[in-house]
Design a protein around this motif. Structure first.
Motif, mmCIF file in Angstrom:
data_model
loop_
_atom_site.group_PDB
_atom_site.id
_atom_site.type_symbol
_atom_site.label_atom_id
_atom_site.label_comp_id
_atom_site.label_asym_id
_atom_site.label_seq_id
_atom_site.Cartn_x
_atom_site.Cartn_y
_atom_site.Cartn_z
ATOM 1 N N GLN A 68 6.249 -10.669 -14.743
ATOM 2 C CA GLN A 68 6.627 -10.628 -13.360
ATOM 3 C C GLN A 68 6.180 -9.128 -12.723
ATOM 4 N N LEU A 69 6.174 -9.149 -11.193
ATOM 5 C CA LEU A 69 6.023 -7.732 -10.625
ATOM 6 C C LEU A 69 7.461 -7.323 -10.204
ATOM 7 N N PRO A 70 7.924 -6.421 -10.929
ATOM 8 C CA PRO A 70 9.404 -6.091 -10.458
ATOM 9 C C PRO A 70 9.188 -4.967 -9.239
ATOM 10 N N PRO A 71 10.250 -4.582 -8.380
ATOM 11 C CA PRO A 71 10.199 -3.654 -7.378
ATOM 12 C C PRO A 71 9.355 -2.528 -8.032
ATOM 13 N N LEU A 72 8.904 -1.778 -6.917
ATOM 14 C CA LEU A 72 7.972 -0.373 -7.487
ATOM 15 C C LEU A 72 8.515 0.609 -6.733
ATOM 16 N N LEU A 73 8.219 1.782 -7.160
ATOM 17 C CA LEU A 73 8.646 3.157 -6.703
ATOM 18 C C LEU A 73 7.465 3.713 -6.465
ATOM 19 N N PHE A 74 7.278 4.626 -5.169
ATOM 20 C CA PHE A 74 6.277 5.464 -5.082
ATOM 21 C C PHE A 74 6.712 6.786 -4.424
ATOM 22 N N ASP A 75 5.926 7.710 -4.690
ATOM 23 C CA ASP A 75 6.148 9.142 -3.847
ATOM 24 C C ASP A 75 5.583 8.982 -2.883
ATOM 25 N N ASP A 76 5.869 10.077 -1.879
ATOM 26 C CA ASP A 76 5.293 9.935 -0.642
ATOM 27 C C ASP A 76 3.852 9.778 -0.483
ATOM 28 N N VAL A 77 3.046 10.520 -1.395
ATOM 29 C CA VAL A 77 1.405 10.524 -1.391
ATOM 30 C C VAL A 77 1.044 9.368 -1.857
ATOM 31 N N GLN A 78 1.653 8.870 -2.896
ATOM 32 C CA GLN A 78 1.071 7.280 -3.308
ATOM 33 C C GLN A 78 1.627 6.436 -2.184
ATOM 34 N N VAL A 80 1.418 6.722 1.067
ATOM 35 C CA VAL A 80 0.596 6.987 2.093
ATOM 36 C C VAL A 80 -0.837 6.476 1.761
ATOM 37 N N ALA A 81 -1.309 6.341 0.462
ATOM 38 C CA ALA A 81 -2.651 6.053 -0.070
ATOM 39 C C ALA A 81 -2.569 4.710 -0.195
ATOM 40 N N ILE A 82 -1.596 4.075 -0.704
ATOM 41 C CA ILE A 82 -1.615 2.558 -0.910
ATOM 42 C C ILE A 82 -1.577 1.894 0.451
ATOM 43 N N ALA A 83 -0.931 2.483 1.549
ATOM 44 C CA ALA A 83 -1.056 1.919 2.844
ATOM 45 C C ALA A 83 -2.563 2.060 3.394
ATOM 46 N N VAL A 84 -3.084 3.190 3.326
ATOM 47 C CA VAL A 84 -4.346 3.329 3.849
ATOM 48 C C VAL A 84 -5.275 2.261 3.223
ATOM 49 N N ALA A 85 -5.260 2.357 2.003
ATOM 50 C CA ALA A 85 -6.232 1.262 1.141
ATOM 51 C C ALA A 85 -5.747 -0.090 1.557
ATOM 52 N N LEU A 86 -4.578 -0.403 1.840
ATOM 53 C CA LEU A 86 -4.498 -1.736 2.321
ATOM 54 C C LEU A 86 -5.010 -1.960 3.702
ATOM 55 N N GLN A 87 -4.865 -0.993 4.286
ATOM 56 C CA GLN A 87 -5.471 -1.202 5.816
ATOM 57 C C GLN A 87 -6.919 -1.186 5.751
ATOM 58 N N VAL A 88 -7.547 -0.571 4.712
ATOM 59 C CA VAL A 88 -8.948 -0.533 4.781
ATOM 60 C C VAL A 88 -9.421 -1.931 4.121
ATOM 61 N N ALA A 89 -8.438 -2.651 3.287
ATOM 62 C CA ALA A 89 -8.910 -3.809 2.568
ATOM 63 C C ALA A 89 -8.739 -4.978 3.540
ATOM 64 N N PRO A 112 10.515 5.127 4.671
ATOM 65 C CA PRO A 112 11.591 6.086 5.677
ATOM 66 C C PRO A 112 10.841 6.124 6.947
ATOM 67 N N SER A 113 11.264 6.579 7.908
ATOM 68 C CA SER A 113 10.652 6.699 8.977
ATOM 69 C C SER A 113 9.613 7.722 9.017
ATOM 70 N N ARG A 114 9.826 8.842 8.230
ATOM 71 C CA ARG A 114 8.785 10.102 8.364
ATOM 72 C C ARG A 114 7.279 9.402 8.062
ATOM 73 N N LEU A 115 7.374 8.494 6.720
ATOM 74 C CA LEU A 115 5.906 7.990 6.248
ATOM 75 C C LEU A 115 5.518 6.840 7.239
ATOM 76 N N ARG A 116 6.569 6.082 7.739
ATOM 77 C CA ARG A 116 6.127 5.172 8.628
ATOM 78 C C ARG A 116 5.377 5.710 9.884
ATOM 79 N N HIS A 117 5.950 6.854 10.515
ATOM 80 C CA HIS A 117 4.990 7.303 11.453
ATOM 81 C C HIS A 117 3.610 7.895 11.119
ATOM 82 N N ARG A 118 3.541 8.402 10.000
ATOM 83 C CA ARG A 118 2.241 8.630 9.422
ATOM 84 C C ARG A 118 1.306 7.532 9.431
#
Length: 322
Positions: A68-78, A80-89, A112-118
């Motif tokens: 099963q897929l447990p909760p994941l933990l990403f740093d800020d760079v990861q 943002v990268a995943i969010a951009v990839a999902l948007q393009v997908a 967090p709000s700082r990443l959400r704004h980015r």
């Protein structure tokens, strides 16, 4: 409790960073005892993380793949990268739009709000077919700076590493309108203030300058929308997304062979080893050269410009062979 939670997140981040972690090294990095590490590993297992222990002189722990897929933990760079990839997908045309959009919304809610704004500022438009080769690498800070200027409608200044531009060329000043992906590359669509015209810039050649300029009112793009405009520009058209040169030929090949090497053309079967192909290009010579790549007899149906292009290439090829 807060200290324990923070320690668990730190432990999970370490386990995701490399395959094997000696227990003693984990204890040292977390500034706790090996016994505390063992207890924290058990807590993570209860949360669904498949952590296995391995024996040896430096016995330790490994985060494995689970059922099963447990909760994941990403740093800020990861993140943002995943969010951009999902948007393009979500805009790629593949049968994953809904899933990608839901995943992006899920990530956005817990950011967090700082990443959400980015992420909100980094709006991307995917145009054309997916890339067949590797993407041109672009620094994420460059994409973020361009996306922020597009989002806030602020004039962007940047140095542009163009092959035709002088090394001491003044910075470009543009009104940024869209951040676009096209066949594996990132582009900025903008109104060039110094050239008084629309331009597309490769983002891997852009070096943004700070601060950004004054706010502007977005202009209306030619051809109505960014996808049509970008497609037309890369096809050599100025007022439509269609190819400026379209020709029709008959090839002495099976339709399956021709279709396998034709991306935008229309192929019609005329017999077991014969088919008709309608294809476009940015120029008549370019179209004739593209059609000549098929190792088969070619009969030109039209137009006359395509026949003339074949005749011109025939002379060049004959001279080259001689």
């Amino acid at each position: 409790m807060a200290t324990t939670s923070a320690r668990l997140l730190s432990l999970l981040s370490l386990l995701q960073a490399r395959r094997d972690w000696p227990g003693g090294l984990l204890a040292e990095r977390l500034d706790v005892s090996p016994r505390t590490v063992r207890r924290d590993v058990d807590r993570l297992r209860e949360l669904g993380y498949p952590i296995t222990a391995f024996k040896g002189p430096d016995g330790g722990y490994r985060l494995d793949a689970g059922a099963q897929l447990p909760p994941l933990l990403f740093d800020d760079v990861q993140a943002v990268a995943i969010a951009v990839a999902l948007q393009v997908a979500a805009l790629s045309g593949a049968d994953i739009q809904e899933g990608a959009a839901r995943a992006l919304n899920t990530m956005r809610q817990v950011m967090p709000s700082r990443l959400r704004h980015r992420i909100d500022a980094l709006q991307v438009t995917a145009v054309g077919q997916p890339a067949t080769g590797p993407d041109s690498p672009v620094d994420s800070t460059v994409l973020t700076a361009i996306g922020a200027a597009v989002h806030t409608h602020e004039v962007l200044r940047f140095d542009y590493a163009s092959t035709s531009a002088a090394t001491d060329a003044p910075p470009r000043r543009v009104e940024p309108h869209h951040l676009v992906t096209w066949k594996g590359r990132w582009y900025l669509v903008a109104w060039d203030l110094d050239r008084d015209d629309w331009r597309t810039f490769r983002c891997d050649r852009v070096s943004p300058r700070t601060p950004t300029g004054p706010r502007f009112t977005p202009r209306q793009l030619p051809m109505g929308d960014v996808a049509t405009y970008v497609t037309g520009r890369f096809r050599g058209s100025t007022d439509t997304s269609a190819w400026p040169c379209v020709g029709e030929v008959i090839l002495g090949l099976p339709v399956a062979v021709v279709a396998a090497y034709t991306r935008d053309g229309l192929v019609e079967e005329l017999g077991p080893d014969r088919c008709k192909l309608v294809e476009g290009s940015w120029s008549w010579v370019g179209l004739a050269a593209a059609l000549a790549r098929f190792d088969a007899d070619i009969e030109v149906i039209g137009p006359a410009e395509l026949k003339a292009a074949f005749a011109g290439l025939a002379r060049r090829y004959a001279e080259a062979a001689g």
